[in-house]
Write an enzyme that holds these catalytic residues in place. Structure first.
Site, PDB file in Angstrom:
ATOM      1  N   GLY A 145       0.841  -1.197   0.000  1.00 52.48           N
ATOM      2  CA  GLY A 145       0.000   0.000   0.000  1.00 52.48           C
ATOM      3  C   GLY A 145       0.869   1.238   0.000  1.00 52.48           C
ATOM      4  N   GLY A 146       0.290   2.314   0.506  1.00 53.57           N
ATOM      5  CA  GLY A 146       1.021   3.587   0.520  1.00 53.57           C
ATOM      6  C   GLY A 146       2.281   3.523   1.357  1.00 53.57           C
ATOM      7  N   GLY A 151      25.605  13.690 -27.879  1.00 52.33           N
ATOM      8  CA  GLY A 151      24.965  14.202 -26.666  1.00 52.33           C
ATOM      9  C   GLY A 151      25.413  13.442 -25.441  1.00 52.33           C
ATOM     10  N   ALA A 152      25.740  12.162 -25.644  1.00 48.17           N
ATOM     11  CA  ALA A 152      26.156  11.345 -24.501  1.00 48.17           C
ATOM     12  C   ALA A 152      27.516  11.799 -23.960  1.00 48.17           C
ATOM     13  CB  ALA A 152      26.189   9.877 -24.900  1.00 48.17           C
TER      14      ALA A 152
HETATM   15  C1  HXC Z   1      -3.706  -4.518  11.954  1.00 46.76           C
HETATM   16  C2  HXC Z   1      -2.957  -6.504  11.102  1.00 46.76           C
HETATM   17  C3  HXC Z   1      -2.884  -5.934   9.819  1.00 46.76           C
HETATM   18  C4  HXC Z   1      -3.239  -4.568   9.666  1.00 46.76           C
HETATM   19  C5  HXC Z   1      -2.240  -7.967   9.672  1.00 46.76           C
HETATM   20  N1  HXC Z   1      -2.555  -7.767  10.949  1.00 46.76           N
HETATM   21  N2  HXC Z   1      -2.465  -6.865   8.951  1.00 46.76           N
HETATM   22  N3  HXC Z   1      -3.356  -5.793  12.162  1.00 46.76           N
HETATM   23  N4  HXC Z   1      -3.668  -3.909  10.774  1.00 46.76           N
HETATM   24  N5  HXC Z   1      -3.133  -3.946   8.510  1.00 46.76           N
HETATM   25  C6  HXC Z   1      -2.405  -8.712  12.051  1.00 46.76           C
HETATM   26  C7  HXC Z   1      -3.172  -9.983  11.845  1.00 46.76           C
HETATM   27  O1  HXC Z   1      -4.468  -9.852  12.372  1.00 46.76           O
HETATM   28  C8  HXC Z   1      -2.334 -10.959  12.650  1.00 46.76           C
HETATM   29  O2  HXC Z   1      -2.637 -10.804  14.036  1.00 46.76           O
HETATM   30  C9  HXC Z   1      -0.927 -10.470  12.458  1.00 46.76           C
HETATM   31  O3  HXC Z   1      -1.034  -9.122  12.060  1.00 46.76           O
HETATM   32  C10 HXC Z   1      -0.177 -11.219  11.378  1.00 46.76           C
HETATM   33  O4  HXC Z   1      -0.980 -11.233  10.214  1.00 46.76           O
HETATM   34  P1  HXC Z   1      -1.189 -12.569   9.360  1.00 46.76           P
HETATM   35  O5  HXC Z   1      -2.185 -12.255   8.342  1.00 46.76           O
HETATM   36  O6  HXC Z   1      -1.441 -13.711  10.276  1.00 46.76           O
HETATM   37  O7  HXC Z   1       0.264 -12.742   8.745  1.00 46.76           O
HETATM   38  P2  HXC Z   1       0.676 -13.317   7.314  1.00 46.76           P
HETATM   39  O8  HXC Z   1      -0.097 -14.555   7.008  1.00 46.76           O
HETATM   40  O9  HXC Z   1       2.155 -13.413   7.336  1.00 46.76           O
HETATM   41  O10 HXC Z   1       0.231 -12.225   6.269  1.00 46.76           O
HETATM   42  C11 HXC Z   1       0.823 -10.957   6.305  1.00 46.76           C
HETATM   43  C12 HXC Z   1       0.037  -9.998   5.402  1.00 46.76           C
HETATM   44  C13 HXC Z   1      -1.456 -10.001   5.776  1.00 46.76           C
HETATM   45  C14 HXC Z   1       0.200 -10.456   3.931  1.00 46.76           C
HETATM   46  C15 HXC Z   1       0.687  -8.627   5.525  1.00 46.76           C
HETATM   47  O11 HXC Z   1      -1.544  -9.871   7.197  1.00 46.76           O
HETATM   48  C16 HXC Z   1      -2.227  -8.901   5.149  1.00 46.76           C
HETATM   49  O12 HXC Z   1      -2.543  -8.967   3.959  1.00 46.76           O
HETATM   50  N6  HXC Z   1      -2.585  -7.910   5.977  1.00 46.76           N
HETATM   51  C17 HXC Z   1      -3.333  -6.779   5.485  1.00 46.76           C
HETATM   52  C18 HXC Z   1      -2.427  -5.858   4.745  1.00 46.76           C
HETATM   53  C19 HXC Z   1      -3.134  -4.597   4.391  1.00 46.76           C
HETATM   54  O13 HXC Z   1      -4.105  -4.629   3.631  1.00 46.76           O
HETATM   55  N7  HXC Z   1      -2.712  -3.517   5.010  1.00 46.76           N
HETATM   56  C20 HXC Z   1      -3.239  -2.228   4.747  1.00 46.76           C
HETATM   57  C21 HXC Z   1      -2.554  -1.761   3.481  1.00 46.76           C
HETATM   58  S1  HXC Z   1      -3.110  -0.211   3.052  1.00 46.76           S
HETATM   59  P3  HXC Z   1      -2.467 -11.965  15.085  1.00 46.76           P
HETATM   60  O14 HXC Z   1      -3.067 -11.432  16.324  1.00 46.76           O
HETATM   61  O15 HXC Z   1      -3.169 -13.145  14.518  1.00 46.76           O
HETATM   62  O16 HXC Z   1      -0.994 -12.205  15.202  1.00 46.76           O
HETATM   63  C22 HXC Z   1      -2.003   0.754   3.670  1.00 46.76           C
HETATM   64  C23 HXC Z   1      -2.279   2.145   3.364  1.00 46.76           C
HETATM   65  C24 HXC Z   1      -1.130   2.966   3.784  1.00 46.76           C
HETATM   66  O17 HXC Z   1      -1.100   0.375   4.285  1.00 46.76           O
HETATM   67  C25 HXC Z   1      -1.384   4.311   3.275  1.00 46.76           C
HETATM   68  C26 HXC Z   1      -0.254   5.215   3.623  1.00 46.76           C
HETATM   69  C27 HXC Z   1      -0.495   6.542   2.972  1.00 46.76           C
END
Ligand code: HXC
Length: 521
Positions: free
Chosen positions: A176-177, A411-412
């Site tokens: 993401g961002g 130019g290079a």
């Molecule tokens: C809070 C989160 C989380 C999140 C995962 N967890 N993503 N908690 N916010 N964004 C937690 C899970 O509930 C889990 O908790 C632990 O972290 C590990 O996650 P798993 O899914 O079990 O791990 P894994 O299988 O290794 O997968 C990792 C992952 C997946 C691929 C990153 O967790 C995932 O897709 N998460 C969502 C990613 C996402 O969409 N993020 C937002 C992106 S948008 P427990 O308690 O079970 O350990 C963004 C915008 C930013 O970031 C903008 C900035 C300008």
């Protein structure tokens, strides 16, 4: 002090230690095991591996999450990030290390503020910032507060750019961002197989564009070090990436106010390099290994290449000459004949600016026939991208030395830091040639009529090419007009380069007042 009070004090201290220990365990044994099983270190293990022994000093240990409805009942030891300062080779650095075992290392508002705090301290005290990224991105439970947290970090990445070196290791997810914090820093390093960076993940892609790709195919280290150019280096695992960070820092100063550290070189300045005579073939059409040329010339033959697999037609990296840290930019005749294209221009321009930010002299090795011809290049904006190289060299006020090893055309010639573009010293080997274009192209144009009208056009063409080559394909016309300061024997090149580098050590150059320039990005 009475015994009661002392006992009370001890109780409070023990409670503090207890809290600290709980926090240091992060997300607990099971999640730590999962981290290890995935071939990754924990946030604290990474800090221990990266830093000099016992040098880490933690800040913000007890910072807790912001709260809010969706965070009720959730624990976030250390707020999912370990922050503080320590030393690498005895030099101070500020660091944050995201803890994937705590809510997936997701970034909440207080997590971001811990990072912002050490970034501010790094700039106030003049020391590099190192980010060890391993995070699931914005903490979903914190909603807009999490986005605001990213804003605090991105803002600092941008305004501190060029103030202190900023390095990002990607050691897990970065989606993401969130990718924009590393992207705003000077160097991005990734682990093979366990890290990835993308704006929009595979699931969303499948739904929106119907494309099916794995995490690795979309944003693994191979993609970002070979194709996109987002990352500068990759390594097999956490330990190797951390080693690369240590080496990278050794070439950089603590801040823009300082020069890079000078080391004592065991490699004599006067070491002759006769092997160059057999590496560089005098025949213009025979490619040779530019990496070898660089290695032969630099201290202890050690060249730390940056982005080795991206835009291979240009070579960039750090080395030392006489113990001085230098940035090297070189054409690579073995790839696309060393021509400049869009990616090579971007790669080199960015590196030149990085060197200039941090007072690292630039040595340019030139063997270039021109910009890569082609509709795709023209339509892709080679004019704008190539202009970045011209801009970056002209803008740079660090010592700039150019060595023309063979061809330098069109130019290079200018884009590779000619005299007029601000090079302080231009050297050339006797094998070199500075011209508007190569002998064949030039003879075909200026003798077209004579060739066309001849009884034996091929023979006349060959004779005219040879005539042109003899007249113009050498460095002495350019040297005669002062565009080249000296034509040197390749075997004394190392000594010449170090002499000029030392002569330029206290170079000062100013530019007319401006708010900031307008690089053609
Ligand atoms: C809070 C989160 C989380 C999140 C995962 N967890 N993503 N908690 N916010 N964004 C937690 C899970 O509930 C889990 O908790 C632990 O972290 C590990 O996650 P798993 O899914 O079990 O791990 P894994 O299988 O290794 O997968 C990792 C992952 C997946 C691929 C990153 O967790 C995932 O897709 N998460 C969502 C990613 C996402 O969409 N993020 C937002 C992106 S948008 P427990 O308690 O079970 O350990 C963004 C915008 C930013 O970031 C903008 C900035 C300008």
């Amino acid at each position: 002090m009475s015994d009661d009070v002392l006992a009370w004090m001890n109780e409070l201290t023990a409670e503090m230690e207890e809290r600290r220990k709980r926090i240091e365990k992060g997300g607990g044994e099971a999640r730590i095991k999962r981290q290890h099983d995935a071939g990754k270190m924990t946030a604290r293990e990474r800090l221990q591996t990266l830093l000099d022994e016992d040098s880490f000093v933690e800040l913000g240990v007890f910072v807790d999450h912001l709260g809010g409805e969706l965070m009720q009942g959730l624990e976030a030891p250390g707020e999912g990030v370990v922050t503080g300062y320590g030393q690498i080779d005895g030099r101070r650095v500020f660091l944050f290390s995201q803890d994937f075992t705590v809510l997936g290392g997701s970034l909440g508002k207080m997590h971001a503020q811990k990072i912002a705090k050490i970034m501010d301290l790094a700039v106030k005290t003049g020391a590099p910032i190192i980010g060890l990224n391993d995070s699931a991105g914005a903490r979903i439970q914190e909603g807009v507060d999490s986005l605001s947290g990213y804003g605090e970090v991105f803002y600092r990445n941008a305004i501190y750019s060029g103030v202190v070196p900023q390095l990002s290791a990607i050691l897990g997810p970065c989606a993401g961002g969130a990718v924009y914090s590393p992207a705003l820093t000077d160097f991005v390093l990734m682990t093979k197989g366990s890290s990835y960076m993308f704006i929009t993940g595979p699931e969303v892609l499948k739904a929106v564009t119907k494309e099916e790709v794995s995490f690795e195919q979309l944003g693994g280290s191979a993609i970002h070090t070979r194709q996109s150019g987002v990352a500068h280096l990759e390594a097999d695992n956490d330990t190797s990436v951390l080693e690369q960070i240590r080496e990278l820092l050794s070439y950089l100063p603590q801040s823009a106010r300082e020069k890079p550290p000078k080391v004592v070189s065991r490699d004599p300045k006067t070491r002759e390099t006769p092997e160059l005579l057999s590496i560089v073939h005098p025949d213009q059409r025979r490619p040779y290994p530019m990496h070898e040329v660089i290695r032969v010339l630099v201290d202890e033959n050690h060249f730390f290449e940056i982005q080795p697999d991206y835009a291979k037609n240009i070579v960039i990296g750090f080395a030392r000459l006489g113990g001085h840290s230098v940035g090297i930019v070189a054409n690579n005749p073995r790839h696309l004949a060393g021509t400049l294209n869009i990616d090579a221009s971007d790669k080199a321009a960015r590196f030149i600016r990085t060197c200039d930010c941090f007072n690292i002299p630039i040595i340019t090795f030139v063997d270039v026939t021109g910009f890569l011809p082609g509709v795709a290049q023209e339509h892709g904006g080679i004019i704008r991208h190539g202009a970045k190289m011209l801009y970056a060299y002209a803008e740079a006020t660090v010592p700039k030395i150019t060595l023309i090893t063979r061809k330098s055309y069109g130019g290079a010639y200018l884009a590779m830091n000619s005299r007029d573009m601000g090079s302080d010293v231009v050297l050339a080997w006797p094998t070199s040639a500075v011209a508007v274009m190569g002998a064949e192209g030039a003879a075909n144009i200026i003798y077209r009529r004579e060739i066309q009208n001849a009884d034996r056009p091929q023979a006349v063409r060959a004779a005219k090419i040879e005539e042109y080559r003899k007249k113009f394909d050498h460095p002495f016309l350019a040297a005669g007009r002062g565009y080249i300061d000296d034509v040197i024997d390749p075997k004394y090149t190392r000594c010449h380069l170090i002499d000029h580098l030392e002569m330029l050590e206290h170079k000062e150059e100013t530019r007319p007042y401006k708010k900031h320039g307008n690089l053609p990005i």
